[in-house]
Scaffold this motif. Structure first.
Motif, mmCIF file in Angstrom:
data_model
loop_
_atom_site.group_PDB
_atom_site.id
_atom_site.type_symbol
_atom_site.label_atom_id
_atom_site.label_comp_id
_atom_site.label_asym_id
_atom_site.label_seq_id
_atom_site.Cartn_x
_atom_site.Cartn_y
_atom_site.Cartn_z
ATOM 1 N N VAL A 101 16.558 -15.421 2.681
ATOM 2 C CA VAL A 101 16.332 -15.093 1.265
ATOM 3 C C VAL A 101 14.716 -15.071 1.440
ATOM 4 C CG1 VAL A 101 16.282 -15.729 -0.917
ATOM 5 C CG2 VAL A 101 18.124 -16.124 0.121
ATOM 6 N N MET A 102 14.043 -15.896 2.227
ATOM 7 C CA MET A 102 12.861 -15.863 2.147
ATOM 8 C C MET A 102 12.012 -14.566 2.578
ATOM 9 S SD MET A 102 11.080 -18.368 0.680
ATOM 10 C CE MET A 102 10.642 -19.886 0.440
ATOM 11 N N LYS A 103 12.842 -14.100 3.629
ATOM 12 C CA LYS A 103 12.117 -12.828 4.194
ATOM 13 C C LYS A 103 12.136 -11.747 2.987
ATOM 14 C CE LYS A 103 13.660 -13.831 9.128
ATOM 15 N NZ LYS A 103 14.750 -13.651 10.170
ATOM 16 N N PRO A 104 13.399 -11.434 2.464
ATOM 17 C CA PRO A 104 13.103 -10.203 1.358
ATOM 18 C C PRO A 104 12.430 -10.722 0.080
ATOM 19 C CG PRO A 104 15.441 -11.308 1.475
ATOM 20 C CD PRO A 104 14.664 -11.874 2.622
ATOM 21 N N ILE A 105 12.304 -11.965 0.222
ATOM 22 C CA ILE A 105 11.154 -12.401 -0.979
ATOM 23 C C ILE A 105 9.778 -12.040 -0.587
ATOM 24 C CG2 ILE A 105 10.435 -14.260 -2.133
ATOM 25 C CD1 ILE A 105 12.994 -15.501 -2.514
ATOM 26 N N ASN A 106 9.467 -12.502 0.659
ATOM 27 C CA ASN A 106 8.103 -12.062 1.012
ATOM 28 C C ASN A 106 7.763 -10.699 1.064
ATOM 29 O OD1 ASN A 106 7.062 -14.614 1.239
ATOM 30 N ND2 ASN A 106 8.265 -15.011 3.026
ATOM 31 N N LEU A 107 8.898 -9.899 1.506
ATOM 32 C CA LEU A 107 8.915 -8.297 1.538
ATOM 33 C C LEU A 107 8.482 -7.941 0.138
ATOM 34 C CD1 LEU A 107 9.044 -5.872 3.143
ATOM 35 C CD2 LEU A 107 11.619 -5.774 2.674
ATOM 36 N N ILE A 108 9.326 -8.343 -0.858
ATOM 37 C CA ILE A 108 8.924 -7.946 -2.330
ATOM 38 C C ILE A 108 7.479 -8.065 -2.697
ATOM 39 C CG2 ILE A 108 9.442 -8.435 -4.704
ATOM 40 C CD1 ILE A 108 12.304 -8.660 -3.848
ATOM 41 N N LEU A 109 7.146 -9.458 -2.229
ATOM 42 C CA LEU A 109 5.522 -9.857 -2.572
ATOM 43 C C LEU A 109 4.842 -8.894 -1.835
ATOM 44 C CD1 LEU A 109 6.025 -13.911 -2.550
ATOM 45 C CD2 LEU A 109 5.651 -12.300 -4.435
ATOM 46 N N ALA A 110 4.997 -8.600 -0.616
ATOM 47 C CA ALA A 110 3.975 -7.736 0.159
ATOM 48 C C ALA A 110 3.875 -6.471 -0.660
ATOM 49 C CB ALA A 110 4.776 -7.478 1.440
ATOM 50 N N LYS A 111 5.074 -5.891 -1.281
ATOM 51 C CA LYS A 111 5.266 -4.557 -2.085
ATOM 52 C C LYS A 111 4.275 -4.728 -3.305
ATOM 53 C CE LYS A 111 9.469 -2.924 -0.240
ATOM 54 N NZ LYS A 111 10.840 -2.769 -0.529
ATOM 55 N N VAL A 112 4.270 -6.055 -3.910
ATOM 56 C CA VAL A 112 3.638 -6.318 -5.286
ATOM 57 C C VAL A 112 1.941 -6.162 -4.638
ATOM 58 C CG1 VAL A 112 2.900 -8.170 -6.968
ATOM 59 C CG2 VAL A 112 5.215 -7.780 -6.102
ATOM 60 N N LYS A 113 1.650 -6.737 -3.769
ATOM 61 C CA LYS A 113 0.151 -6.509 -3.288
ATOM 62 C C LYS A 113 -0.128 -4.872 -2.926
ATOM 63 C CE LYS A 113 -3.011 -7.088 0.853
ATOM 64 N NZ LYS A 113 -3.159 -5.624 1.025
ATOM 65 N N ASP A 114 0.863 -4.240 -2.687
ATOM 66 C CA ASP A 114 0.418 -2.475 -2.622
ATOM 67 C C ASP A 114 0.490 -1.946 -3.916
ATOM 68 O OD1 ASP A 114 0.816 -3.183 0.214
ATOM 69 O OD2 ASP A 114 3.042 -2.507 0.469
ATOM 70 N N ILE A 115 0.997 -2.641 -4.845
ATOM 71 C CA ILE A 115 0.874 -1.688 -6.235
ATOM 72 C C ILE A 115 -0.462 -1.982 -6.893
ATOM 73 C CG2 ILE A 115 3.182 -1.703 -6.411
ATOM 74 C CD1 ILE A 115 3.009 -3.941 -8.653
ATOM 75 N N TRP A 116 -1.453 -3.037 -6.316
ATOM 76 C CA TRP A 116 -2.795 -2.977 -6.848
ATOM 77 C C TRP A 116 -3.340 -1.903 -7.031
ATOM 78 C CZ3 TRP A 116 -5.261 -5.837 -10.012
ATOM 79 C CH2 TRP A 116 -6.759 -5.676 -10.024
ATOM 80 N N SER A 117 -3.456 -0.951 -6.175
ATOM 81 C CA SER A 117 -4.295 0.241 -6.233
ATOM 82 C C SER A 117 -3.705 1.109 -7.463
ATOM 83 C CB SER A 117 -4.171 1.162 -5.034
ATOM 84 O OG SER A 117 -2.474 1.449 -4.852
ATOM 85 N N SER A 118 -2.538 0.932 -7.656
ATOM 86 C CA SER A 118 -1.964 1.848 -8.928
ATOM 87 C C SER A 118 -2.266 0.913 -10.363
ATOM 88 C CB SER A 118 -0.299 1.778 -8.999
ATOM 89 O OG SER A 118 0.133 2.447 -7.792
ATOM 90 N N ILE A 119 -2.414 -0.362 -10.316
ATOM 91 C CA ILE A 119 -2.824 -1.178 -11.481
ATOM 92 C C ILE A 119 -4.286 -0.647 -11.545
ATOM 93 C CG2 ILE A 119 -3.438 -3.432 -12.362
ATOM 94 C CD1 ILE A 119 -1.051 -4.249 -10.831
ATOM 95 N N HIS A 120 -5.129 -0.752 -10.484
ATOM 96 C CA HIS A 120 -6.505 -0.310 -10.779
ATOM 97 C C HIS A 120 -6.850 1.058 -11.148
ATOM 98 C CE1 HIS A 120 -10.622 -0.037 -9.183
ATOM 99 N NE2 HIS A 120 -10.669 -1.171 -9.545
ATOM 100 N N SER A 121 -5.979 1.893 -10.683
ATOM 101 C CA SER A 121 -5.869 3.226 -11.296
ATOM 102 C C SER A 121 -5.510 3.560 -12.512
ATOM 103 C CB SER A 121 -5.288 4.342 -10.159
ATOM 104 O OG SER A 121 -5.956 3.973 -8.871
ATOM 105 N N GLY A 122 -4.666 2.714 -13.101
ATOM 106 C CA GLY A 122 -4.401 2.829 -14.746
ATOM 107 C C GLY A 122 -2.789 3.153 -14.620
ATOM 108 N N PHE A 123 -1.988 3.568 -13.631
ATOM 109 C CA PHE A 123 -0.756 3.988 -13.716
ATOM 110 C C PHE A 123 0.091 2.970 -14.034
ATOM 111 C CE2 PHE A 123 -2.914 6.494 -10.317
ATOM 112 C CZ PHE A 123 -2.518 7.785 -11.082
#
Length: 944
Positions: A606-628
């Motif tokens: 279960v930890m592997k897919p959870i950490n995969l989700i957390l890695a994707k959360v990091k990737d959306i920072w650029s979208s937050i920063h751009s206002g999407f």
């Protein structure tokens, strides 16, 4: 916008307007002429507003950006605001939106348009204008709550097309993620359900989409009621599976495929046309009168069978697709559904057959495809299908399926050979399937190769030749055996591997996703010279280096990354050679696990897919920063739905899932806050209050992360503290937000904790943390005015970037369960006015220690609040779960016949600063609440 019938222009003839357009679109037209045309059109618009003039002005603005602002102002003042025609006003809005799309600097001007104008136009007499406005509402950035009210209201419009657009609008609002009020969500859901009985097909189809969208939000909104709402949604959608309209049935089955939690007995009922005994016994359809129960049961009974047998291929395809999700919920349901899917493989439509195979592939990915002997002939027959896509889909399933006996294994092998003989163009894919199948069935491969060794030897002597389809397939099967999980492959003669070298080119083309040709040659050479080859010598089980083979890797053929059956290959470079380290296939490695090893495996799974989700959360920072923001909120909701599928109760897993959900809430609030700091954001008068509110929510979510989870590492705590520093910095960026000195104090306290962690652990601070520390040191030596300079703190935001959160080890969530036994509005507790009353509370505490300071809060309103301290030393040791009953005295009983008390349990945040004024004799610091508020009903004792 579609053409609206124009009124004839009185000032400019159509011929004149046509000549104007030819000049506008001609790039050689002098700018002076363009300016003259603009003035003429503006004057005409002012005198007699006309749709043709509006269209020309809009085109002029798009082709000559230097006039965009002038055109925008002209249309807004002379056409939109002064027009008495709703049709012309709508066309003006369309022109303004089009101009703002071509000129980004005008996007803020669209925001300034009054919502009331849009609403008033929607209530105009023209149906075409009303429907166009509702369909294009998102272009004008209307407030989500205004849109929600409009769409709900127009679901009762007398025109069916308007009702359909209003329902589709409700779906759009649901995707925005801006509506969080549970009662409003429930209202939208109930209204959409009402329209499932509409007389018009298009309205019922739109109602299904709306029911699905808002129902899924209800399902995800509260874990405690998740199954109830999911079952309710499922039953409502099933009732539309036999609708008279084909399009409605397709929508119903598409919506069923989006539900990922349903009671098993309801699922099984969909495969039986008669009401099952288990459905009557469990009553999952709800406690309702017998007549209503029969109606609900008949709606569900056999609905998927009817879908798969529908006369229209579109419905059959949609029903197959819905099984993709539903078969993952229950293994028993998957087994029953497989019998139906095997029959679907004979469907006349290629699209339906392909969808059935895609569903089976999905089942195999999640380990729910249990193939029996009765299924195999039907299933393997698709390998001879004339359609390439059908054959390819079947082979992808064979790569993943686990066959129970050698008879089925050999039947599959023979069918693949028959496929190869009939369709030689499929050779590369068939060889790949044989290799993967061999890796999954090592014992069967050894038995098959030993029996066929004479046939292979004859081929090596030239009697048959390696061009034989069967011999080539046997060689591919043989070379896969050393990579299976058993020690049985040592009995394969090494000469078999040398025979395979003669097919090096053909085999390497098939295994390009696993190894290159040089790696394959090295692998075959090593295997052909070893006569005592075993898994022990390869050290595969211990995960130690083995063969000097380069670039060997078996990928997971599943498209879903969250799969318990993971294939991994680790490689290390040593003396210039790559060495295969570990190879895990469909069965788990036989590791010498310590006590509780199975729990550790489930936890890691279960930890592997959870950490995969957390890695994707990091990737959306650029979208937050751009206002999407809307896109980010939709993505976070998808992550939340994905986490809801993790049902493991293994040690530490529940806490990890709860932590990740809470972390997603933090990122959600951060995205909403960041929107206020974008350069293009212009807040209205209520914007500052909204920012303060969202910042407060972000503070609360971070407090919950810090105070309700145990087992966090120093690195993880540091990442949370960095978010606390960011929140403080965001507060200090705004001049209008008060309490700067309190925020500065909190910032200083947090920096001190960060420095303590950095000293005790060898962790490098991020640039943002370092810059915050520098600025704080600078402010300590400056005046108080300088320390509150928002521009200095705003510069810090440039250095912040969201770090990837990685969970490892065990996390436990501190939580509480509170119940008031035998109490509701019909059974109130007795009390005497102005005298204390005892409130019996059944309390269950999880993962608390005696160091935690727990408080029980009781309140009637904002002013009548009382706190009672819970001394954990009185209730046993620091067990993981503590249960006890505590009669809590409430002293502030009012002079009333009855009243309602709200009770909840909170833990004191020991890391927070001490409050300047204690709350009614209660905690010294802020509380984080561990359970939802419970209502206690009390009634005054009657005097006799």
């Amino acid at each position: 916008m579609e053409e609206l019938v124009p009124s004839p222009s009185e000032s400019l003839s159509p011929q004149t307007l046509a000549s104007f357009r030819s000049l506008i679109i001609n790039p050689s037209t002098p700018q002076s002429k363009i300016s003259s045309i603009f003035e003429t059109l503006t004057r005409s618009l002012q005198l007699t507003p006309d749709s043709l003039v509006l269209n020309l002005l809009s085109e002029l603005a798009s082709r000559h950006s230097n006039l965009s602002h002038l055109v925008f102002d002209s249309v807004r003042s002379h056409s939109l605001l002064s027009s008495e025609s709703t049709r012309l006003a709508a066309e003006s809005l369309d022109a303004l939106a089009s101009i703002s799309n071509t000129e980004p600097t005008l996007s803020s001007a669209i925001d300034e348009l009054d919502d009331r104008l849009f609403v008033s136009l929607c209530f105009g007499p023209s149906v075409s204008v009303r429907s166009w406005l509702l369909r294009n509402a998102e272009r004008f950035r209307i407030s989500p709550y205004v849109l929600l009210t409009l769409f709900l209201g127009f679901t009762k419009d007398p025109y069916p097309y308007v009702r359909k657009i209003a329902l589709d609008g409700l779906v759009g609002v649901s995707k925005s993620g801006m509506i969080e009020d549970r009662s409003m969500i429930n209202g939208c859901y109930c209204r959409a359900i009402e329209l499932l009985g509409d007389m018009e097909d298009q309205v019922r189809s739109a109602a299904i989409r709306a029911v699905s969208a808002w129902g899924l939000i209800l399902v995800a909104s509260n874990p405690e009621t998740k199954l109830y709402w999911s079952d309710d949604l499922f039953v409502k959608l099933c009732s539309m599976g036999r609708d008279m309209s084909m399009e409605v049935r397709v929508e119903a089955f598409n919506a069923l495929g989006k539900i990922n939690v349903v009671s098993e007995d309801i699922l099984l009922q969909t495969l039986s046309k008669r009401v099952l005994a288990i459905t009557k016994e469990k009553r999952s359809l709800g406690q309702c009168p017998a007549e209503q129960f029969e109606i609900l049961a008949s709606n569900v009974a056999g609905v998927l069978v009817h879908g798969l047998e529908d006369e229209f291929y579109e419905v059959r395809k949609s029903a197959c697709h819905s099984l993709c999700t539903l078969t993952i919920i229950s293994a028993e349901f998957a087994g029953e559904a497989l019998n139906l899917l095997m029959d679907v493989l004979n469907d006349d439509s290629m699209f339906v057959r392909l969808e059935a195979l895609e569903t089976m592939l999905h089942m195999a990915t999640y380990g729910h495809l249990k193939v029996q002997g009765t299924h195999m002939h039907m299933f393997l027959g698709t390998l001879l299908d004339s359609n390439t896509l059908i054959r390819s889909a079947t082979r992808r399933i064979l790569k993943l399926v686990k066959l129970p006996n050698i008879e089925l294994f050999r039947l599959s092998f023979d069918s693949l050979i028959e496929n190869l003989e009939k369709h030689p163009q499929d050779e590369a894919d068939i060889f790949s399937v044989l290799f993967h199948t061999g890796c999954n069935h090592g014992k069967f491969v050894v038995s098959t190769i030993n029996e066929a060794s004479e046939e292979i030897d004859q081929a090596s002597e030239g009697k048959l030749g390696f061009d034989s389809t069967r011999v080539a397939a046997l060689l591919v099967l043989a070379i896969s055996a050393p990579l299976s999980h058993g020690e049985h492959f040592c009995s394969i003669p090494p000469r078999i591997f040398s025979y395979a070298v003669t097919l090096l080119g053909r085999i390497s083309r098939a295994l390009t996703d696993i190894m290159d040709q040089n790696a394959l040659l090295a692998y075959l050479s090593q295997c052909s010279i070893s006569t005592t080859f075993s898994a022990t010598e390869l050290n595969i089980r211990r995960g130690e280096p083995c063969l000097p083979v380069a670039n060997i890797e078996i990928p997971n053929d599943s498209s879903n990354e969250i799969n318990g059956s993971t294939r991994t290959s680790l490689q290390q470079e040593k003396d210039g050679a790559s060495e295969l380290q570990s190879w895990t296939m469909r069965e788990p490695l036989e590791l010498a696990a310590p006590l509780g090893g199975s729990q550790v495996e489930v936890h890691d799974e279960v930890m592997k897919p959870i950490n995969l989700i957390l890695a994707k959360v990091k990737d959306i920072w650029s979208s937050i920063h751009s206002g999407f923001t809307n896109e980010v909120l939709r993505t976070l909701r998808n992550f939340k739905e994905e986490l809801a599928t993790f049902t493991s109760d293994s040690v530490g897993t529940i806490g990890a899932v709860a932590f990740t959900l809470q972390y997603l809430q933090v990122i959600k609030q951060l995205a909403k806050v960041w929107e206020h700091f974008l350069p293009a954001k212009k807040l209205c008068s209520s914007g500052l209050g909204e920012l303060d509110l969202v910042l407060g929510k972000l503070d609360m979510r971070l407090r919950e992360l810090r105070s309700t989870f145990t087992g966090l590492s120093k690195e993880q705590e540091l990442q949370i503290l960095e978010l606390v520093l960011l929140t403080c910095t965001l507060r200090l960026c705004k001049v209008e937000i008060c309490c700067h000195f309190a925020t500065l104090k909190k910032l200083s306290t947090t920096v001190s904790r960060v420095e303590s962690i950095l000293k005790s652990a060898t962790i490098e601070p991020t640039i943002f943390i370092s810059e915050v520390g520098k600025l704080l040191c600078l402010n300590e030596t400056s005046s108080s005015e300088a320390s509150c300079n928002p521009f200095m703190f705003k510069e810090l935001l440039k250095h912040f970037s969201l770090s990837q959160f990685v969970l490892c080890g065990r996390l436990d969530q501190i939580k509480a369960e509170l119940t008031i036994p035998d109490n509701d509005s019909e059974n109130p507790l007795p009390f005497v006015s102005r005298l204390p009353v005892g409130i019996p509370c059944d309390i269950t505490l999880h993962n608390t220690s005696n160091e935690n300071k727990l408080w029980l809060k009781m309140s009637m309103d904002d002013e009548s609040t009382q706190f009672v301290f819970l001394d954990l030393n009185l209730y046993g040791s620091s067990d993981k779960v503590r249960k006890f009953t505590y009669v809590v005295p409430f002293y502030k009983t009012p002079n009333a016949i009855s009243f309602t008390l709200r009770v909840c349990i909170g833990v004191e945040c020991l890391f927070e600063d001490v409050l300047s004024v204690k709350k009614y004799g209660g905690p010294e610091r802020e509380l984080t609440y561990l359970c939802q508020e419970k209502e206690v009903h009390l009634s005054m004792i009657s005097a006799h």
